[in-house]
Write an enzyme that holds these catalytic residues in place. Structure first.
Site, PDB file in Angstrom:
ATOM      1  N   GLY A  27      41.523   0.248  50.344  1.00 47.78           N
ATOM      2  CA  GLY A  27      41.745   1.688  50.457  1.00 47.78           C
ATOM      3  C   GLY A  27      40.665   2.349  51.293  1.00 47.78           C
ATOM      4  O   GLY A  27      40.082   1.745  52.200  1.00 47.78           O
ATOM      5  N   SER A  28      40.355   3.584  50.942  1.00 49.19           N
ATOM      6  CA  SER A  28      39.490   4.404  51.804  1.00 49.19           C
ATOM      7  C   SER A  28      38.046   3.946  51.880  1.00 49.19           C
ATOM      8  O   SER A  28      37.308   4.390  52.763  1.00 49.19           O
ATOM      9  CB  SER A  28      39.542   5.864  51.334  1.00 49.19           C
ATOM     10  OG  SER A  28      40.838   6.391  51.515  1.00 49.19           O
ATOM     11  N   THR A  29      37.598   3.082  50.973  1.00 43.50           N
ATOM     12  CA  THR A  29      36.233   2.561  51.113  1.00 43.50           C
ATOM     13  C   THR A  29      36.078   1.807  52.436  1.00 43.50           C
ATOM     14  O   THR A  29      34.990   1.753  53.012  1.00 43.50           O
ATOM     15  CB  THR A  29      35.870   1.618  49.948  1.00 43.50           C
ATOM     16  OG1 THR A  29      36.884   0.613  49.820  1.00 43.50           O
ATOM     17  CG2 THR A  29      35.763   2.389  48.638  1.00 43.50           C
TER      18      THR A  29
END
Length: 645
Positions: free
Chosen positions: A300-302
């Site tokens: 995801g956004s990490t």
């Protein structure tokens, strides 16, 4: 023709020659036999004596103590407890049926099976597994029976004092003292040591030879293995994982703390966990996997922090002066990629694209990087490859093959969808963003120590794999990640004075290529302090219940608590210089505590704090919190009053 006398003379001479030859041959034979006897009795005395002794010598095993496992400061994480095992000498047991009948209930084994073992044609038989590492009560009962030929021999049992804490990391040993999981398995050759024995001579009936002494081969203990782990940090991580496990009931939790400058693991763990003192009570799917290195998932956004760093390193964006207009979506290869904010974020700098975690903005970043550059950086950061960490069972994750890395795959990879990574891969890559650009091999082993002298005999080296981004890019990333926490989606992890930088993650779970509604992995990765990074912290939960499904909101406070306690343990002092925080209506403002020492009680005032006075007198002689500490608005300042001095 010869006369009678001549023939007789010739015969006598021939007989004389034969006698002389036979005498010489006899003397030679006697000399050879004598020489051989002399050689055997004198020259080979020791060898023959040793061979004879081997035929009659019997050995009781002396088990080598397994090497201890310690944290970086010498705190014991795995130790040995003395115990006994059972061995029998069949020749010495006169009534084997009676012996089996008496031993069976104590050792909790079938009588018939035990009878077969003690009836073997062998000099010594170890009762395995029923007689291995028996309890104190069992040992006492066996002693009371006093059966000739049944002996208690020295042994050691492995014990893990912290039980469910660090279980997946440490692993456990089997009944034969062999490491079967975790660090116990990975470093088994260093930990197991070399067994010794007690040797003595026995006659054919199993009795001791008179006037003989026993011979001892002392066991050699294994090396003490010192880990990079910090027990105070590990206890802190375990506490937060356990609290989250009870509060949110997720399917999995993963937590890691790493030194970004060396790759040393400071704390690591997961839920579910088990008690490695009783691993047989658990399902193998729990004790056979260390989730931080085994479990792979969409980050995801990490992952956006890596894509952003690649774009900065290739100079395809200027994060402060280039702009992107987020209208709420982008269309790539016929697919619509939406922003989490309805209607989008409007006109933003690329720094704000990272702060706001805008998926459409990262579609644009992927376009600017291009297929070759983006694919190269995904590999350079170590995705799709094992990190080489010294924990068994590491997964390498999944990345698209180059020939299948089309425009849509490029776009989704840039914001962490469609690829699969492990937590250790992500933490290692993130560390390179803030440590100057260097990718290290993560490791858990620090050194090997000789048990007898406590001398360090080997230091495991720090291994630099490669430089991934330039030093200047790393400096930009530290500032960008700090802005994510101070102004963007990571606000919940903000700590006054510690300059935290990080990235949130909310990844939808896919099954059979289809994303599942309402099923998420919430995560947050952060480092601190950004002006001189000392630690990277990662925390993730799979499918938490009864909470907002957003990494920044749910995991942010956990990261904040971890860093708030971890940084003082690491002796990092607060530094308020260079902080740049933007407050929203949801944030609680903090202010520095003023100096009230020496003031009169009536002079103690503040627009931001309340006060509680203690003691007698009219002058301030002490205060808590101390001068300069950042405290939330409307907090109570404790004032101690006394006489003026």
């Amino acid at each position: 023709s010869y006369g009678y006398k001549e023939v007789r003379r010739m015969l006598k001479e021939a007989a004389k020659k034969k006698i002389t030859l036979l005498s010489i041959l006899s003397l030679i034979a006697l000399a050879m036999i004598g020489g051989k006897l002399t050689f055997i009795t004198i020259g080979q005395n020791r060898k023959l004596n040793a061979l004879a002794n081997e035929l009659w010598e019997r050995s009781f095993p002396l088990v080598a103590p397994r090497g201890l496992i310690e944290d970086r400061d010498g705190n014991a994480l795995a130790i040995n407890q003395p115990c006994f095992s059972v061995a029998v000498i069949p020749y010495q047991i006169e009534d084997k049926a009676l012996a089996a009948h008496q031993l069976a209930p104590i050792l909790k084994v079938e009588e018939a099976s035990l009878y077969q073992k003690i009836s073997k044609k062998a000099s010594i038989v170890r009762l395995h597994p029923e007689g291995k590492r028996i309890s104190e009560e069992q040992a006492k009962s066996l002693n009371e029976l006093n059966i000739p030929g049944v002996y208690l021999v020295q042994d050691n049992a492995r014990y893990y004092p912290y039980e469910t804490s660090m279980a997946s990391l440490l692993g456990f040993v089997g009944i034969d003292n062999q490491g079967l999981a975790g660090v116990e398995n990975y470093y088994d050759s260093y930990l197991k040591g070399k067994d010794g024995s007690l040797n003595y001579l026995m006659d054919a009936k199993g009795g001791l030879f008179p006037s003989t002494s026993s011979r001892v081969e002392a066991p050699v203990p294994g090396f003490t293995l010192r880990l990079t782990l910090s027990l105070p940090l590990q206890n802190l991580l375990e506490r937060e994982m356990e609290n989250a496990w009870l509060q949110y009931s997720p399917k999995e939790i993963i937590g890691i703390m790493m030194d970004p400058n060396t790759g040393e693991i400071l704390a690591i763990g997961n839920r579910p966990t088990y008690n490695n003192n009783h691993y047989n009570d658990y399902d193998p799917s729990i004790y056979n996997r260390s989730l931080p290195v085994f479990s792979s998932f969409e980050p995801g956004s990490t992952f956006k922090s890596l894509s952003f760093a690649a774009a900065l390193n290739e100079n395809v964006i200027d994060m402060d002066n280039d702009y992107y207009y987020d209208k709420g979506y982008e269309i790539v290869g016929g697919a619509t990629i939406k922003s989490w904010k309805k209607g989008g974020h409007g006109l933003q700098t690329f720094l704000e694209v990272l702060q706001n975690s805008s998926n459409p903005g990262f579609v644009e970043i992927a376009r600017r990087l291009g297929k070759d550059n983006l694919y190269q950086y995904i590999n350079a950061f170590g995705m799709g490859q094992k990190t080489g960490i010294d924990i068994a069972g590491e997964n390498k994750g999944i990345v698209f093959a180059y020939d299948k890395f089309g425009p849509l795959e490029q776009a989704t990879s840039a914001f962490g969808q469609g690829i699969s990574v492990t937590a250790i891969q992500l933490v290692t890559a993130f560390s390179s963003l803030i440590n100057g650009g260097y990718l290290y091999t993560p490791r858990i082993a620090k050194s090997l120590i000789l048990e007898s002298t406590n001398e360090t005999v080997y230091e495991f080296p720090t291994i630099l794999k490669r430089e991934v981004i330039k030093k200047e890019t790393s400096a930009l990333m530290r500032r960008a990640l700090e802005c994510v926490v101070s102004k963007g989606s990571g606000r919940k992890a903000y700590i006054d004075g510690y300059r935290v930088g990080g990235k949130t993650g909310t990844a939808q779970i896919a099954e059979n290529g289809v994303y599942q509604d309402g099923r998420y992995i919430l995560s947050f990765i952060a480092g601190a302090p950004m002006h001189d990074p000392k630690v990277v912290v990662y925390f993730a939960m799979r499918e938490p219940k009864s909470t907002i499904q957003y990494g920044g909101t749910t995991i942010g406070p956990i990261i904040q608590r971890l860093l708030l306690e971890a940084l003082p343990i690491l002796k990092v002092e607060k530094n308020y210089e260079g902080e740049d925080r933007t407050y929203t209506w949801m944030d609680v403002k903090t202010y520095p505590v003023e100096n009230y020492y020496g003031l009169q009680k009536k002079e103690v005032k503040s627009k931001h704090f309340k006060f509680s006075f203690m003691g007698e007198g009219d002058y301030v002689i002490d205060q808590l919190p101390r001068v300069g500490e950042m405290v939330e608005e409307n907090s109570v300042i404790m004032i101690m009053l006394g006489d003026k001095r």
